[in-house]
Design an enzyme around this catalytic site. Structure first.
Site, mmCIF file in Angstrom:
data_model
loop_
_atom_site.group_PDB
_atom_site.id
_atom_site.type_symbol
_atom_site.label_atom_id
_atom_site.label_comp_id
_atom_site.label_asym_id
_atom_site.label_seq_id
_atom_site.Cartn_x
_atom_site.Cartn_y
_atom_site.Cartn_z
ATOM 1 N N CYS A 1 9.025 -3.566 18.410
ATOM 2 C CA CYS A 1 8.344 -3.354 19.673
ATOM 3 C C CYS A 1 6.985 -2.864 19.296
ATOM 4 C CB CYS A 1 8.968 -2.723 20.771
ATOM 5 S SG CYS A 1 10.456 -3.526 21.247
ATOM 6 N N TYR B 1 7.394 -1.325 -3.269
ATOM 7 C CA TYR B 1 7.081 -0.850 -2.063
ATOM 8 C C TYR B 1 7.710 -1.526 -0.776
ATOM 9 C CZ TYR B 1 4.262 1.669 -5.209
ATOM 10 O OH TYR B 1 3.879 2.430 -6.638
HETATM 11 C C1 LIG Z 1 2.588 5.426 -7.141
HETATM 12 C C2 LIG Z 1 2.368 6.002 -8.497
HETATM 13 C C3 LIG Z 1 2.574 5.236 -9.523
HETATM 14 C C4 LIG Z 1 2.927 3.751 -9.515
HETATM 15 O O1 LIG Z 1 1.784 3.125 -9.169
HETATM 16 P P1 LIG Z 1 1.917 1.436 -9.215
HETATM 17 O O2 LIG Z 1 0.313 0.941 -8.702
HETATM 18 O O3 LIG Z 1 2.986 1.011 -8.563
HETATM 19 O O4 LIG Z 1 1.876 1.161 -10.562
HETATM 20 C C5 LIG Z 1 2.368 6.051 -10.926
HETATM 21 N N1 LIG Z 1 2.080 7.176 -10.979
HETATM 22 C C6 LIG Z 1 1.807 8.049 -9.764
HETATM 23 C C7 LIG Z 1 1.512 9.467 -9.866
HETATM 24 C C8 LIG Z 1 2.114 7.487 -8.625
HETATM 25 O O5 LIG Z 1 1.991 8.225 -7.282
#
Ligand SMILES: *Cc1c(COP(=O)(O)O)cnc(C)c1O
Length: 427
Positions: A344, A373
């Site tokens: 919703c 993600y």
């Molecule tokens: C989220 C994150 C990643 C991974 O990022 P991607 O874009 O999925 O490769 C690597 N290092 C840190 C510190 C993050 O917060």
């Protein structure tokens, strides 16, 4: 490159027809291809083969313990951002000496957990965090290995919500302030400086931001070394983008070549923290069409997955390709429609004004590029049990996370005694 493809109008994951999994397991569910996951890891790993390096998969992209285990078997380390992720990494058999701990808000108990696990290093994001880690290590009679996460103030050209390396972002220590912070760290009894870290953001589709950041890091490392502050690990974070629609991100080889060209004389072990580029195109979300409706000016396709299952379109306006699991006679016709979920909220959509075949109830769709993600950002919003996760390996599949049941939704909730004693008020 991935192993989701059509054979005679049926979408397969490796050698398994997706419709068959849906018939047995119900919908919605995340579906991962082991072969694709491993391939992505190997391509990335080989790109850095010429230098000492460690690939720490960013567990927040996909933290199912089967996925982590598969990557551990390939030699991966882990980039974690919480005690929960450390727990998962250890469950998956990760070598603690290959674990780096990132994040702006590490709690005391998480720091102690990481210290007792013997992780490779903490990526420190503030002076206060440095103090806290020093104190925790002191209490445990240990030395905490650390890198400072510096914020190089580079625009990664990505969505503002997933950009992390600019001055206005909450992440890291300003590069200008980092030398004095390193000097301070050097004086702390229970801190051992081992490296330097930076992470610019996510879904970066050019090499330039990485190179600009590297230029600044290089200067900083030279300054530090002049002061006899030894930098063994150069952690360049993650952030390499993938193709969702028509982006043209650099291949890991191109990315590695550009980095290595800049760093020939640096004498460091490289740490990379890729998440999306390993897991993103290794997974899809499978959903079933419940209803279609035509309104004046607009068609809607209503499916049984929602923003609680995959929030990226709602959160970042992200594009995900949508494919029919079975191509029908209708394939040649097309309509323009929004693909929406049952939640919703008007933000509950997977596609807007998208050209697609005229779907009918019970048809299945695959929301592509959902392996990173996706499930990790899912929730129980609208009291929807979280969906299942399935892993395909060749001609077999396994459920690697069961679909939640209604009972799971309330199992940790509690009605206080005094509410039992109440009588229903008469109005
Ligand atoms: C989220 C994150 C990643 C991974 O990022 P991607 O874009 O999925 O490769 C690597 N290092 C840190 C510190 C993050 O917060």
């Amino acid at each position: 490159m991935n192993y989701f493809s059509y054979i005679d109008n049926e979408l397969y994951c490796e050698e398994v027809a997706i419709a068959n999994i849906a018939a047995r397991e119900g919908t919605p569910f995340y579906l991962y291809s082991l072969k694709t996951l491993k391939r992505h890891y190997q391509v990335f790993d080989r790109a850095f083969a010429d230098v000492p390096h460690l690939i720490c998969f960013s567990a927040k992209a996909n933290s199912n313990i089967a996925i982590l285990k598969a990557l551990v078997m390939e030699g991966a380390g882990m980039d974690i951002v919480s005690g929960g992720e450390l727990f998962r990494a250890m469950k998956a058999g990760a070598d603690p000496k290959k674990i780096v701990f990132s994040g702006v808000g590490k709690r005391q108990d998480e720091i102690e957990y990481a210290l007792s696990s013997g992780i490779l290093m903490f990526n420190i994001e503030s002076s206060q965090e440095l103090e806290t880690v020093n104190a925790a290590a002191g209490k445990m009679n240990k030395k905490a290995p650390i890198a400072l996460r510096v914020n190089p103030d580079v625009d990664a050209g990505t969505h503002p919500h997933i950009s992390t390396g600019m001055k206005e972002n909450k992440f890291g220590i300003d590069i200008a302030a980092s030398v004095s912070e390193y000097r301070r760290a050097k004086e702390l009894e229970h801190i051992e400086i081992v490296g330097i870290d930076c992470h610019l953001g996510s879904q970066i589709t050019e090499v330039d931001p990485f190179i600009h950041a590297l230029d600044r890091l290089k200067k900083l490392v030279a300054t530090l070394r002049r002061e006899r502050i030894e930098i063994k690990y150069l952690d360049l974070g993650g952030g390499l983008g993938i193709m969702y629609d028509n982006e043209d991100p650099p291949h890991p080889d191109e990315y590695a070549r550009a980095i290595l060209k800049k760093t020939v004389d640096m004498d460091c072990t490289f740490i990379l923290e890729p998440g999306r580029v390993i897991a993103g195109n290794s997974g899809v979300l499978i959903a079933k069409i419940l209803y279609t409706k035509e309104r004046e000016h607009k068609n809607f396709v209503i499916v049984d997955a929602g923003m609680n299952d995959l929030i990226r379109p709602s959160l970042y306006g992200s594009y995900h390709k949508i494919l029919p699991v079975t191509k029908g006679e209708n394939e040649k016709k097309s309509i323009i429609a929004d693909v929406v979920g049952p939640i919703c909220e008007s933000g509950d959509f997977f596609a807007k004004a998208r050209r697609m075949p005229p779907f009918a109830p019970n048809d299945l769709i695959a929301v592509m590029s959902a392996g990173a993600y996706g499930f990790t950002m899912s929730s129980n919003y609208n009291s929807r049990p979280r969906c299942a996760e399935v892993l395909v390996n060749g001609d077999r599949y396994d459920v690697i996370r069961k679909r939640e049941k209604y009972e799971d939704l309330v199992k940790d909730e509690n009605i206080p005694d005094y509410l039992h004693e109440y009588r229903v008020r008469e109005s």
